[in-house]
Write an enzyme that holds these catalytic residues in place. Sequence first.
Site, short mmCIF file in Angstrom:
data_model
loop_
_atom_site.label_atom_id
_atom_site.label_comp_id
_atom_site.label_asym_id
_atom_site.label_seq_id
_atom_site.Cartn_x
_atom_site.Cartn_y
_atom_site.Cartn_z
N GLY A 1 -7.16 6.50 13.46
CA GLY A 1 -7.15 7.62 12.52
C GLY A 1 -6.28 7.29 11.32
CG HIS B 1 -10.01 -0.78 14.60
ND1 HIS B 1 -10.13 0.55 14.91
CD2 HIS B 1 -9.01 -0.87 13.68
CE1 HIS B 1 -9.25 1.26 14.20
NE2 HIS B 1 -8.57 0.42 13.45
CE LYS C 1 -33.26 7.01 12.47
NZ LYS C 1 -34.32 8.00 12.22
CD GLU D 1 -13.09 0.30 17.14
OE1 GLU D 1 -12.58 1.07 16.31
OE2 GLU D 1 -12.43 -0.35 17.99
CB CYS E 1 -5.71 1.80 15.53
SG CYS E 1 -4.92 1.52 13.92
CE1 TYR E 2 -1.97 9.37 14.22
CE2 TYR E 2 -3.17 10.02 16.21
CZ TYR E 2 -2.24 10.30 15.23
OH TYR E 2 -1.58 11.52 15.24
CG ASP F 1 -35.01 10.65 13.88
OD1 ASP F 1 -35.04 9.53 14.43
OD2 ASP F 1 -34.30 10.90 12.89
#
Length: 512
Positions: A57, A170, A368, A172, A84-85, A228
């Site tokens: 964050g 991070h 998606k 990710e 992180c945060y 979608d």
Amino acid sequence: MSAVADTVVVLDFGSQYTQVIARRIREARVRSVVLPFDAKAAEIAQLGPRGLILSGGPSSVYDSGAPRGDAGLFGLGVPVLGLCYGMMWIAQCFGGRVGSAPGREYGRASVKVRGGRLFRGLGPVETVWMSHGDHVEAAPAGFTVTAHTENAPVAAFEDTERGLYGIQGHPEVHHSEHGAQMLENFLYDVCGAKPTWTMAGFRDATVARLKEEVKHGLVLGALSGGVDSTVAAVLIREAVGERFRGVFVDTGLLRKYEGRQVMEAFRHLGLPVTGVDASERFLSALTGVTEPERKRRIIGGLFIDVFTENAKAVDGAEWLLQGTLYPDVIESVSIKGPSSVIKTHHNVGGLPEKLGFRLLEPLRELFKDEVRRLGEELGIPKALLDRHPFPGPGLAVRIPGEITKERVRILQEADAIFLEELRDSGWYERTSQAFAVLLPVKTVGVMGDGRTYESVLALRAVTTEDFMTADWARLPHDLLDRVSRRIVGEVRGVNRVVYDVTSKPPGTIEWE
């Protein structure tokens, strides 16, 4: 996925990467759910999570207004990983010391590993993406420091007794070389989660749930012809059979020949869909309107009006189907606490109570790429599933400034040329979304020894995995040259073509 698929909850403290964390968890075939940072422990417990991940964050944990989670989440008896945060908040909660880093780290950093469960199977030095101005100066009592960098004495820590873990960076993001392995170590080894999240399982569980939920009444679907809404329609048909009816509204803001092509596709899929040509109504309502959000709201409101008028003719209709996706929700509703709304999404919110329908959004928790995999499970042709996304407001968001019938025609013609050339060159499949934008700008040109004063057209093509972030596509110069020459030569009203080389962020994919 089964009805009892293992779940990991991501608490969002305002990170730009929160949805990336959720997607990485799903790529490891574990179900992920994103909740705001202040979700109560009791709410989290109802999901029966195997573990929790606290996102990064933009705040400093020592600021008075910094986001803080429910302290009760540490008593849920499941492992917690702070990124992180999130790591710094764990440190603060358990008596560690957090302060401003003398040497801030942004970008790739070499992390020197000392051990620990998160780094199991990895080397002594790992590349991890960093983005922080603060750091943990001293780990709390009972924690073991498992990694450090040149500027961060505590780049990772763990307390295995209490199931608490933290990484300063991070893992990710793709720039973290073995970040996926770090997350999988947490998911599989620490949390004991089983990799059972699949689109085949999601299909079975969702169809079973819809059968239970929609026991009577017709379901109406507002179909656009995009991936979608088409996947949502085929999915709901599996659950309710012949109790589904679709309505396709041609707003006059579609791509060239798209209305005809869409109706043909519905026929091939065996979907009962009524087509409504409301192009004149939409163009009339947009006369003189230039502000982007107002355009969206006018189109959304009129779409509901047209849909409602046609829905009244369907006896027994009780349900409304929408193809809402997770990113739609994220960009429209600030579930992140400190984040902000970027734009109003056409699939989220704004449905008036007067519709009298109950809402069905079976794709609401999917990204998606997951929707496309679900479409494959449902047997939808690949040619339909691989179509680039098209915004609900249509070409209206690709015509900055006033929308007129002539400007729509110009854009349709130019866009068709661009997409044709992309397909012929093999670049359509290599890009995630590509389109033309007709700018409210005119420039001087020379054609046939004569002076022209006509519109500028911008080309936009991006590559992305999740549409939350995107990079501009590096199209070959000879392809761009061919597209430009064809547009200027074949489309009356355009005398200049430019190419957009802006990524997301800082830009958005669409121009409005």
